[in-house]
Design a protein around this motif. Sequence first.
Motif, PDB file in Angstrom:
ATOM      1  N   VAL A 162      -8.172  27.666   1.253  1.00  0.00           N
ATOM      2  CA  VAL A 162      -8.677  26.598   0.395  1.00  0.00           C
ATOM      3  C   VAL A 162      -9.953  27.126  -0.246  1.00  0.00           C
ATOM      4  N   VAL A 163      -9.987  27.103  -1.585  1.00  0.00           N
ATOM      5  CA  VAL A 163     -11.107  27.666  -2.335  1.00  0.00           C
ATOM      6  C   VAL A 163     -11.811  26.534  -3.074  1.00  0.00           C
ATOM      7  N   SER A 164     -13.121  26.449  -2.903  1.00  0.00           N
ATOM      8  CA  SER A 164     -13.931  25.450  -3.582  1.00  0.00           C
ATOM      9  C   SER A 164     -14.488  26.058  -4.869  1.00  0.00           C
ATOM     10  N   ILE A 165     -14.176  25.414  -6.001  1.00  0.00           N
ATOM     11  CA  ILE A 165     -14.648  25.858  -7.312  1.00  0.00           C
ATOM     12  C   ILE A 165     -15.732  24.884  -7.765  1.00  0.00           C
ATOM     13  N   GLU A 166     -16.913  25.403  -8.074  1.00  0.00           N
ATOM     14  CA  GLU A 166     -18.006  24.544  -8.548  1.00  0.00           C
ATOM     15  C   GLU A 166     -18.205  24.733 -10.040  1.00  0.00           C
ATOM     16  N   ARG A 167     -18.462  23.618 -10.722  1.00  0.00           N
ATOM     17  CA  ARG A 167     -18.757  23.662 -12.158  1.00  0.00           C
ATOM     18  C   ARG A 167     -19.875  22.683 -12.452  1.00  0.00           C
ATOM     19  N   ARG A 168     -20.636  22.982 -13.478  1.00  0.00           N
ATOM     20  CA  ARG A 168     -21.754  22.109 -13.853  1.00  0.00           C
ATOM     21  C   ARG A 168     -21.405  21.370 -15.135  1.00  0.00           C
ATOM     22  N   VAL A 169     -21.525  20.052 -15.091  1.00  0.00           N
ATOM     23  CA  VAL A 169     -21.193  19.209 -16.236  1.00  0.00           C
ATOM     24  C   VAL A 169     -22.341  18.242 -16.486  1.00  0.00           C
ATOM     25  N   PRO A 170     -22.551  17.842 -17.741  1.00  0.00           N
ATOM     26  CA  PRO A 170     -23.604  16.863 -18.010  1.00  0.00           C
ATOM     27  C   PRO A 170     -23.170  15.457 -17.586  1.00  0.00           C
ATOM     28  N   HIS A 171     -24.105  14.690 -17.057  1.00  0.00           N
ATOM     29  CA  HIS A 171     -23.839  13.298 -16.701  1.00  0.00           C
ATOM     30  C   HIS A 171     -23.477  12.547 -17.980  1.00  0.00           C
ATOM     31  N   PRO A 172     -22.438  11.700 -17.953  1.00  0.00           N
ATOM     32  CA  PRO A 172     -21.977  11.055 -19.193  1.00  0.00           C
ATOM     33  C   PRO A 172     -23.021  10.169 -19.881  1.00  0.00           C
ATOM     34  N   VAL A 173     -23.936   9.572 -19.118  1.00  0.00           N
ATOM     35  CA  VAL A 173     -24.931   8.687 -19.717  1.00  0.00           C
ATOM     36  C   VAL A 173     -26.281   9.383 -19.872  1.00  0.00           C
ATOM     37  N   TYR A 174     -26.734  10.034 -18.815  1.00  0.00           N
ATOM     38  CA  TYR A 174     -28.095  10.557 -18.800  1.00  0.00           C
ATOM     39  C   TYR A 174     -28.224  12.008 -19.250  1.00  0.00           C
ATOM     40  N   GLY A 175     -27.148  12.745 -19.269  1.00  0.00           N
ATOM     41  CA  GLY A 175     -27.188  14.107 -19.767  1.00  0.00           C
ATOM     42  C   GLY A 175     -27.664  15.140 -18.765  1.00  0.00           C
ATOM     43  N   LYS A 176     -28.141  14.697 -17.586  1.00  0.00           N
ATOM     44  CA  LYS A 176     -28.590  15.651 -16.571  1.00  0.00           C
ATOM     45  C   LYS A 176     -27.398  16.449 -16.053  1.00  0.00           C
ATOM     46  N   MET A 177     -27.584  17.756 -15.842  1.00  0.00           N
ATOM     47  CA  MET A 177     -26.505  18.596 -15.340  1.00  0.00           C
ATOM     48  C   MET A 177     -26.269  18.300 -13.859  1.00  0.00           C
ATOM     49  N   ILE A 178     -25.034  18.000 -13.528  1.00  0.00           N
ATOM     50  CA  ILE A 178     -24.673  17.738 -12.140  1.00  0.00           C
ATOM     51  C   ILE A 178     -23.554  18.691 -11.729  1.00  0.00           C
ATOM     52  N   THR A 179     -23.433  18.952 -10.431  1.00  0.00           N
ATOM     53  CA  THR A 179     -22.445  19.886  -9.912  1.00  0.00           C
ATOM     54  C   THR A 179     -21.216  19.121  -9.434  1.00  0.00           C
ATOM     55  N   ARG A 180     -20.080  19.542  -9.910  1.00  0.00           N
ATOM     56  CA  ARG A 180     -18.795  18.978  -9.467  1.00  0.00           C
ATOM     57  C   ARG A 180     -18.020  20.097  -8.783  1.00  0.00           C
ATOM     58  N   SER A 181     -17.274  19.761  -7.739  1.00  0.00           N
ATOM     59  CA  SER A 181     -16.480  20.794  -7.072  1.00  0.00           C
ATOM     60  C   SER A 181     -15.038  20.332  -6.938  1.00  0.00           C
ATOM     61  N   THR A 182     -14.139  21.293  -6.950  1.00  0.00           N
ATOM     62  CA  THR A 182     -12.707  21.060  -6.804  1.00  0.00           C
ATOM     63  C   THR A 182     -12.186  22.011  -5.737  1.00  0.00           C
ATOM     64  N   ASN A 183     -11.356  21.498  -4.839  1.00  0.00           N
ATOM     65  CA  ASN A 183     -10.739  22.349  -3.833  1.00  0.00           C
ATOM     66  C   ASN A 183      -9.328  22.699  -4.269  1.00  0.00           C
ATOM     67  N   LEU A 184      -9.021  23.994  -4.314  1.00  0.00           N
ATOM     68  CA  LEU A 184      -7.699  24.471  -4.703  1.00  0.00           C
ATOM     69  C   LEU A 184      -7.117  25.292  -3.565  1.00  0.00           C
ATOM     70  N   LYS A 185      -5.813  25.152  -3.347  1.00  0.00           N
ATOM     71  CA  LYS A 185      -5.135  25.986  -2.354  1.00  0.00           C
ATOM     72  C   LYS A 185      -4.618  27.231  -3.055  1.00  0.00           C
ATOM     73  N   ALA A 186      -4.869  28.382  -2.444  1.00  0.00           N
ATOM     74  CA  ALA A 186      -4.476  29.652  -3.051  1.00  0.00           C
ATOM     75  C   ALA A 186      -3.692  30.488  -2.043  1.00  0.00           C
ATOM     76  N   HIS A 187      -2.696  31.206  -2.559  1.00  0.00           N
ATOM     77  CA  HIS A 187      -1.852  32.064  -1.727  1.00  0.00           C
ATOM     78  C   HIS A 187      -2.583  33.365  -1.424  1.00  0.00           C
ATOM     79  N   ASP A 188      -2.663  33.715  -0.149  1.00  0.00           N
ATOM     80  CA  ASP A 188      -3.294  34.959   0.298  1.00  0.00           C
ATOM     81  C   ASP A 188      -2.270  35.710   1.144  1.00  0.00           C
ATOM     82  N   GLU A 189      -1.507  36.574   0.492  1.00  0.00           N
ATOM     83  CA  GLU A 189      -0.370  37.244   1.133  1.00  0.00           C
ATOM     84  C   GLU A 189      -0.760  38.024   2.382  1.00  0.00           C
ATOM     85  N   THR A 190      -1.912  38.676   2.364  1.00  0.00           N
ATOM     86  CA  THR A 190      -2.300  39.545   3.483  1.00  0.00           C
ATOM     87  C   THR A 190      -3.225  38.869   4.486  1.00  0.00           C
ATOM     88  N   ASN A 191      -3.567  37.620   4.296  1.00  0.00           N
ATOM     89  CA  ASN A 191      -4.473  36.877   5.193  1.00  0.00           C
ATOM     90  C   ASN A 191      -5.821  37.582   5.366  1.00  0.00           C
TER      91      ASN A 191
END
Length: 93
Positions: free
Chosen positions: A32-61
């Motif tokens: 499970v890989v956590s991807i972080e991205r920075r996006v502006p807040h929709p109202v205030y414009g301050k940069m905030i960090t959002r993260s997404t967890n993705l499952k990735a295949h790792d053939e060799t462990n």
Amino acid sequence: MAEITNAAAEARNARKARVGLVVSDKMQKTVVVSIERRVPHPVYGKMITRSTNLKAHDETNQAKTGDTVRIMETRPMSKDKRWRVVEIVERAK
């Protein structure tokens, strides 16, 4: 004719790649890989960090928790797994 098929093949292989942090390696051949991205807040414009967890295949462990890895889009391998580990960028300390 070869140029058309070459361009089509390149467009088909233009896959997304991301760099993220492995947060879990408890499954077989899957991390499970956590991807972080920075996006502006929709109202205030301050940069905030959002993260997404993705499952990735790792053939060799080889990827372990805390490693930084590069993952790339691939065909669906299971219900949730649509990415694969390309390389381990940095090992956990």
